[in-house]
Design an enzyme around this catalytic site. Structure first.
Site, PDB file in Angstrom:
ATOM      1  N   GLN A   1     -46.447  31.088 -48.828  1.00 20.54           N
ATOM      2  CA  GLN A   1     -46.314  30.966 -50.286  1.00 20.54           C
ATOM      3  C   GLN A   1     -45.453  29.775 -50.703  1.00 20.54           C
ATOM      4  OE1 GLN A   1     -47.997  32.530 -52.458  1.00 20.54           O
ATOM      5  NE2 GLN A   1     -48.820  34.230 -51.256  1.00 20.54           N
TER       6      GLN A   1
ATOM      7  N   HIS B   1     -44.332  40.015 -46.248  1.00 24.87           N
ATOM      8  CA  HIS B   1     -45.756  40.381 -46.280  1.00 24.87           C
ATOM      9  C   HIS B   1     -46.048  41.192 -45.019  1.00 24.87           C
ATOM     10  CE1 HIS B   1     -50.125  39.522 -45.879  1.00 24.87           C
ATOM     11  NE2 HIS B   1     -50.110  39.265 -47.170  1.00 24.87           N
TER      12      HIS B   1
ATOM     13  N   LYS C   1     -54.338  28.753 -49.172  1.00 27.58           N
ATOM     14  CA  LYS C   1     -53.363  28.821 -50.280  1.00 27.58           C
ATOM     15  C   LYS C   1     -52.906  27.418 -50.669  1.00 27.58           C
ATOM     16  CE  LYS C   1     -51.590  33.252 -48.707  1.00 27.58           C
ATOM     17  NZ  LYS C   1     -52.150  34.310 -49.557  1.00 27.58           N
TER      18      LYS C   1
ATOM     19  N   CYS D   1     -49.878  43.533 -50.218  1.00 22.21           N
ATOM     20  CA  CYS D   1     -49.579  43.558 -48.765  1.00 22.21           C
ATOM     21  C   CYS D   1     -48.081  43.510 -48.525  1.00 22.21           C
ATOM     22  CB  CYS D   1     -50.273  42.415 -48.025  1.00 22.21           C
ATOM     23  SG  CYS D   1     -52.040  42.530 -48.034  1.00 22.21           S
TER      24      CYS D   1
ATOM     25  N   ASP E   1     -42.160  32.026 -42.494  1.00 27.18           N
ATOM     26  CA  ASP E   1     -43.511  32.258 -42.992  1.00 27.18           C
ATOM     27  C   ASP E   1     -43.628  31.498 -44.317  1.00 27.18           C
ATOM     28  OD1 ASP E   1     -45.755  33.145 -44.263  1.00 27.18           O
ATOM     29  OD2 ASP E   1     -45.191  35.268 -44.289  1.00 27.18           O
TER      30      ASP E   1
HETATM   31  N1  PMP Z   1     -47.288  35.618 -45.650  1.00 28.93           N
HETATM   32  C1  PMP Z   1     -47.246  35.610 -46.979  1.00 28.93           C
HETATM   33  C2  PMP Z   1     -45.922  35.510 -47.673  1.00 28.93           C
HETATM   34  C3  PMP Z   1     -48.434  35.709 -47.696  1.00 28.93           C
HETATM   35  O1  PMP Z   1     -48.408  35.714 -49.031  1.00 28.93           O
HETATM   36  C4  PMP Z   1     -49.661  35.813 -47.004  1.00 28.93           C
HETATM   37  C5  PMP Z   1     -50.985  35.933 -47.738  1.00 28.93           C
HETATM   38  N2  PMP Z   1     -50.965  36.719 -48.871  1.00 28.93           N
HETATM   39  C6  PMP Z   1     -49.635  35.791 -45.617  1.00 28.93           C
HETATM   40  C7  PMP Z   1     -48.429  35.686 -44.975  1.00 28.93           C
HETATM   41  C8  PMP Z   1     -50.882  35.893 -44.813  1.00 28.93           C
HETATM   42  O2  PMP Z   1     -51.683  34.781 -45.024  1.00 28.93           O
HETATM   43  P1  PMP Z   1     -53.190  34.765 -44.525  1.00 28.93           P
HETATM   44  O3  PMP Z   1     -53.817  36.010 -45.057  1.00 28.93           O
HETATM   45  O4  PMP Z   1     -53.742  33.534 -45.139  1.00 28.93           O
HETATM   46  O5  PMP Z   1     -53.144  34.727 -43.037  1.00 28.93           O
END
Ligand code: PMP
Length: 422
Positions: free
Chosen positions: A219, A139, A242, A380, A216
């Site tokens: 997910q 991401h 999430k 993203c 990270d």
């Molecule tokens: N890492 C991953 C794999 C994600 O899917 C996301 C959110 N789509 C993030 C990081 C960032 O999370 P947040 O926007 O809640 O900070």
């Protein structure tokens, strides 16, 4: 009420193994609403998950009964709020199986957790010529903070390639690790492809070279039981929203020894033990990294979400979601013109797909008219789109309150898209 629930839950699509999905759905008030006159079918859980009433109630209770700032107050409301916030931290500690409660830092979300490590650990340890290793399916929030750091330090970002299924290439990774590698930072689950990365092996290979690893877990946390001690990761990032909790709150887990040696990320109240104009002494962990008033209600709400997830059972969730994923994957791939992007052997419950000749945004718009919420775009993760030479995908992502029936509606919606764009 009970009788009608039993009738519904006797349907195979709503009662699977240990999970009573119809009863679970009753806990999520938003699932009762209509969209364009049709029942909402929410398949955008990877972007943010819906909240059970128990989480909403915890927020309402905080604001209506004991709203107060924490840690410094002597009055009753402040001690109640402090106790609830710190109890939530203890729930997170148990949820991820951290060794110490002081290894759990409240942040704004996975994004802030990663930035914290980049700006604190990264600035302390990374020098010109050093390298940071990420994967090709990150991401943006696990790419850009490292690019900022590399630019500042004259360091280099190395990217582990993926194969056509969207799988992490372990051999290529091992080739990239060397004496200049300062940190490895990879997703546990890819948000664009659904691939589950072999994080235990990734961590093991890095540790053999004394390189710390950040995972990270934005997910992963909603879909599988976590154990940071078993994984032996050095940092783990997750987002509350999430995980069926509120937005604006997340967690950075870090090993105590690493966190203790890291400089503060931000300065302000609560992160100090004493301040004079000549010298400031920083607070102990975890408060050293929690400058300013935190998202108190958010932390408490996240604690309530964890209670809820524990009640449902992560193992039950994982088993049920794998069934949903299998059904969605098999039936979508049987539709002509549909191409699934991300066919890793190990996947979490999301399906990214394209329909030949139709822009993903059009898929999303047609489905929205049917009450079906999916996400379309680059998620993203623009480098992933480049890797598969596509501008975007449509992504359906499932939670434990989704049903086979809802996936059936998604399939009918995709057929409708194909008819409309024939
Ligand atoms: N890492 C991953 C794999 C994600 O899917 C996301 C959110 N789509 C993030 C990081 C960032 O999370 P947040 O926007 O809640 O900070």
């Amino acid at each position: 009420m009970k009788a009608s629930r039993d009738v519904v839950s006797s349907r195979p699509d709503l009662f699977t193994g240990a999970l009573n999905v119809s009863r679970i759905r009753d806990d999520f008030p938003i699932l009762k609403r209509k969209v364009h006159g049709k029942p909402l079918i929410y398949l955008d859980n990877a972007a943010t998950a819906q909240k059970p009433q128990q989480v909403v109630d915890a927020l309402v209770r905080f604001y209506s009964e004991y709203n107060s700032n924490i840690h410094r107050g002597v009055h009753l409301l402040s001690s109640e709020a402090t106790e609830a916030f710190e109890e939530a931290r203890a729930k997170v500690k148990r949820f991820v199986n951290a060794r110490e409660i002081s290894e759990i830092i409240f942040v704004r979300g996975a994004t802030e957790a990663i930035n914290l490590v980049a700006q604190s650990y990264g600035r302390q340890h990374v020098r010109a010529g050093d390298e940071i290793v990420i994967s090709a399916m990150e991401h943006h929030s696990n790419i850009v903070p490292w690019q900022i750091l590399c630019e500042e330090k004259g360091a280099r970002l190395r990217v582990v390639p993926i194969n056509d299924r969207g799988e992490f290439l372990m051999e290529e990774y091992e080739k990239l690790l060397n004496s200049r590698t300062r940190l490895v930072s990879v997703a546990h689950v890819s948000n664009a492809l659904g691939s589950i990365l072999p994080v235990a092996e990734i961590i093991d290979a890095a540790h053999r070279r004394n390189v710390p690893v950040l995972i990270d877990g934005a997910q992963a946390a909603p879909h599988m039981r976590l154990d940071v001690q078993l994984l032996d990761c050095d940092f783990y990032a997750l987002s509350g929203h999430k995980l069926f909790g509120p937005t604006g709150v997340g967690i950075l887990y870090g090993k105590w020894d690493l966190l203790d040696e890291m400089p503060p990320y931000q300065g302000g109240g609560d992160m100090i033990s004493s301040v004079t104009f000549e010298r400031t002494i920083y607070n102990t962990l975890p408060f050293k990294f929690e400058a300013g008033t935190p998202h108190i209600a958010g932390g408490i709400g996240l604690g309530a979400a964890i209670d809820y997830l524990n009640g449902v059972g992560l193992e039950n969730i994982a088993a049920y979601e794998q069934e949903l994923l299998g059904y969605a994957t098999d039936s979508l791939s049987a539709i002509p013109r549909v191409r699934i992007i991300g066919t890793a052997r190990e996947k979490a419950s999301l399906v990214s797909f394209t329909v030949d000749g139709v822009h993903p945004h059009d898929i999303g718009t047609v489905l929205d008219q049917e009450g079906i919420a999916i996400r379309t775009g680059h998620h993203c993760a623009q480098p992933v789109m480049d890797r598969f030479r596509i501008p975007a995908t449509a992504r359906a992502s499932f939670a434990f309150y989704n049903t086979r029936e809802e996936i059936g509606a998604l399939l009918r919606g995709v057929h409708k898209v194909i008819e409309l764009f024939n």
